[in-house]
Design a protein around this motif. Structure first.
Motif, PDB file in Angstrom:
ATOM      1  N   ASP A  74     -15.817 -26.668 -22.602  1.00  0.00           N
ATOM      2  CA  ASP A  74     -15.277 -26.402 -21.262  1.00  0.00           C
ATOM      3  C   ASP A  74     -16.260 -26.818 -20.176  1.00  0.00           C
ATOM      4  N   GLN A  75     -17.543 -26.610 -20.412  1.00  0.00           N
ATOM      5  CA  GLN A  75     -18.550 -27.011 -19.428  1.00  0.00           C
ATOM      6  C   GLN A  75     -18.659 -28.529 -19.338  1.00  0.00           C
ATOM      7  N   ILE A  76     -18.533 -29.205 -20.473  1.00  0.00           N
ATOM      8  CA  ILE A  76     -18.508 -30.675 -20.454  1.00  0.00           C
ATOM      9  C   ILE A  76     -17.332 -31.163 -19.617  1.00  0.00           C
ATOM     10  N   ALA A  77     -16.166 -30.554 -19.829  1.00  0.00           N
ATOM     11  CA  ALA A  77     -14.970 -30.943 -19.067  1.00  0.00           C
ATOM     12  C   ALA A  77     -15.182 -30.696 -17.574  1.00  0.00           C
ATOM     13  N   SER A 113     -26.937 -24.100 -13.459  1.00  0.00           N
ATOM     14  CA  SER A 113     -26.216 -22.821 -13.469  1.00  0.00           C
ATOM     15  C   SER A 113     -25.665 -22.515 -14.859  1.00  0.00           C
ATOM     16  N   MET A 114     -25.405 -23.555 -15.657  1.00  0.00           N
ATOM     17  CA  MET A 114     -24.886 -23.364 -17.009  1.00  0.00           C
ATOM     18  C   MET A 114     -25.939 -22.801 -17.958  1.00  0.00           C
ATOM     19  N   ILE A 115     -27.213 -22.936 -17.604  1.00  0.00           N
ATOM     20  CA  ILE A 115     -28.288 -22.380 -18.425  1.00  0.00           C
ATOM     21  C   ILE A 115     -28.399 -20.879 -18.211  1.00  0.00           C
ATOM     22  N   GLY A 116     -28.124 -20.447 -16.964  1.00  0.00           N
ATOM     23  CA  GLY A 116     -28.137 -19.014 -16.682  1.00  0.00           C
ATOM     24  C   GLY A 116     -29.506 -18.439 -16.384  1.00  0.00           C
ATOM     25  N   SER A 117     -30.407 -19.268 -15.854  1.00  0.00           N
ATOM     26  CA  SER A 117     -31.752 -18.800 -15.491  1.00  0.00           C
ATOM     27  C   SER A 117     -31.897 -18.803 -13.973  1.00  0.00           C
ATOM     28  N   PRO A 118     -31.908 -17.627 -13.337  1.00  0.00           N
ATOM     29  CA  PRO A 118     -32.075 -17.574 -11.878  1.00  0.00           C
ATOM     30  C   PRO A 118     -33.378 -18.222 -11.406  1.00  0.00           C
ATOM     31  N   VAL A 119     -34.440 -18.089 -12.190  1.00  0.00           N
ATOM     32  CA  VAL A 119     -35.726 -18.681 -11.806  1.00  0.00           C
ATOM     33  C   VAL A 119     -35.615 -20.202 -11.771  1.00  0.00           C
ATOM     34  N   LEU A 120     -35.093 -20.781 -12.854  1.00  0.00           N
ATOM     35  CA  LEU A 120     -34.939 -22.227 -12.927  1.00  0.00           C
ATOM     36  C   LEU A 120     -33.968 -22.721 -11.866  1.00  0.00           C
ATOM     37  N   GLU A 121     -32.903 -21.970 -11.635  1.00  0.00           N
ATOM     38  CA  GLU A 121     -31.919 -22.348 -10.627  1.00  0.00           C
ATOM     39  C   GLU A 121     -32.547 -22.405  -9.243  1.00  0.00           C
ATOM     40  N   GLY A 122     -33.423 -21.440  -8.929  1.00  0.00           N
ATOM     41  CA  GLY A 122     -34.087 -21.434  -7.627  1.00  0.00           C
ATOM     42  C   GLY A 122     -34.995 -22.632  -7.438  1.00  0.00           C
ATOM     43  N   VAL A 123     -35.733 -22.973  -8.487  1.00  0.00           N
ATOM     44  CA  VAL A 123     -36.653 -24.117  -8.416  1.00  0.00           C
ATOM     45  C   VAL A 123     -35.885 -25.413  -8.200  1.00  0.00           C
ATOM     46  N   ILE A 166     -25.726 -38.975 -18.657  1.00  0.00           N
ATOM     47  CA  ILE A 166     -26.314 -37.669 -18.991  1.00  0.00           C
ATOM     48  C   ILE A 166     -25.296 -36.803 -19.722  1.00  0.00           C
ATOM     49  N   VAL A 167     -24.066 -36.766 -19.206  1.00  0.00           N
ATOM     50  CA  VAL A 167     -23.036 -35.929 -19.823  1.00  0.00           C
ATOM     51  C   VAL A 167     -22.686 -36.429 -21.220  1.00  0.00           C
ATOM     52  N   ASP A 168     -22.671 -37.724 -21.415  1.00  0.00           N
ATOM     53  CA  ASP A 168     -22.422 -38.269 -22.756  1.00  0.00           C
ATOM     54  C   ASP A 168     -23.456 -37.744 -23.749  1.00  0.00           C
ATOM     55  N   ALA A 169     -24.724 -37.728 -23.327  1.00  0.00           N
ATOM     56  CA  ALA A 169     -25.791 -37.227 -24.203  1.00  0.00           C
ATOM     57  C   ALA A 169     -25.629 -35.727 -24.451  1.00  0.00           C
TER      58      ALA A 169
END
Length: 232
Positions: free
Chosen positions: A103-106, A139-149, A180-183
């Motif tokens: 679903d995220q790929i789509a 956002s798909m990773i779900g890390s607020p710290v990484l998202e902020g950076v 990127i999405v293909d990979a």
């Protein structure tokens, strides 16, 4: 054409930020408080707050005793920001490859389709969608710290793309995002890592190529024409 109503500093921020992301202003041009206050029908103090906010976001340069200027990056500044993005986002792509869902790929492919539709129609939308793709990934990773950076780094590079990447290359970003999405879809973390590095290399090279090709402008005329559809 009906003019847009400017009633407060928030609306003025949106107009100036939109003009920056649409590439309608020029690197290094002064953003004069007096002139912008006259154009928007605001006080100079209100305009100063808008410019300070844009300065905090890395979109304009604030020079003591001289005022605000549209960002005019050096080669070293561009390379520094893209080095930071490569260091963070290549790892993000590798990490996401092992956990992304169909679903995220789509969703990412739908985002790329929307991005393709904006090419040649709206420069501002094109720049925003290009940056948003990276925001959607993190956002798909779900890390607020990484998202902020990543959010901070993307915001700083969006204005570089808008100001310096030639519009003829607008189709490049969505095409590179497809790689990127293909990979990611194949679950190949090494390929996803390299695809992100390659994409960021390509964007950086297009920006650096343009740094030497900047001409002068009639500043007052450019500001007035840029914001000709707003009123106080």
């Amino acid at each position: 054409m009906t003019k847009k109503k400017i009633s407060d500093a928030v609306a003025a921020y949106e107009e100036i930020n939109g003009a920056l992301l649409a590439g309608r202003l020029r690197p290094g041009m002064p953003l004069r408080e007096r002139l912008l206050a006259e154009i928007f029908g605001l006080t100079r103090g209100a305009v100063r707050k808008v410019l300070l906010r844009l300065g905090t976001e890395g979109k304009v340069e604030m020079i003591q005793n001289r005022g605000a200027f549209v960002l005019q990056p050096s080669r070293e500044h561009v390379q520094d920001i893209y080095d930071a993005r490569r260091a963070v986002e290549a790892g993000m792509a590798a990490l996401l490859s092992g956990r992304i869902t169909p679903d995220q790929i789509a969703y990412l492919r739908a985002h790329i389709a929307q991005h393709n539709e904006s090419v040649g129609v709206s420069r501002g939308d094109n720049v925003l969608l290009s940056g948003d793709f990276h925001g959607e990934m993190v956002s798909m990773i779900g890390s607020p710290v990484l998202e902020g950076v990543i959010s901070n780094l993307v915001a700083r590079t969006q204005v570089l793309v808008a100001l310096l990447e030639p519009e003829r290359h607008s189709k490049c970003a969505p095409q590179e995002h497809e790689v990127i999405v293909d990979a990611l879809e194949d679950g190949d973390s090494d390929r996803a890592f390299k695809a992100m590095l390659w994409h960021l290399d390509q964007v950086e090279s297009r920006i650096l190529e343009q740094l030497e090709h900047q001409g002068g402008d009639d500043i007052e005329a450019l500001l007035r024409s840029t914001f000709s559809q707003v009123s106080s």
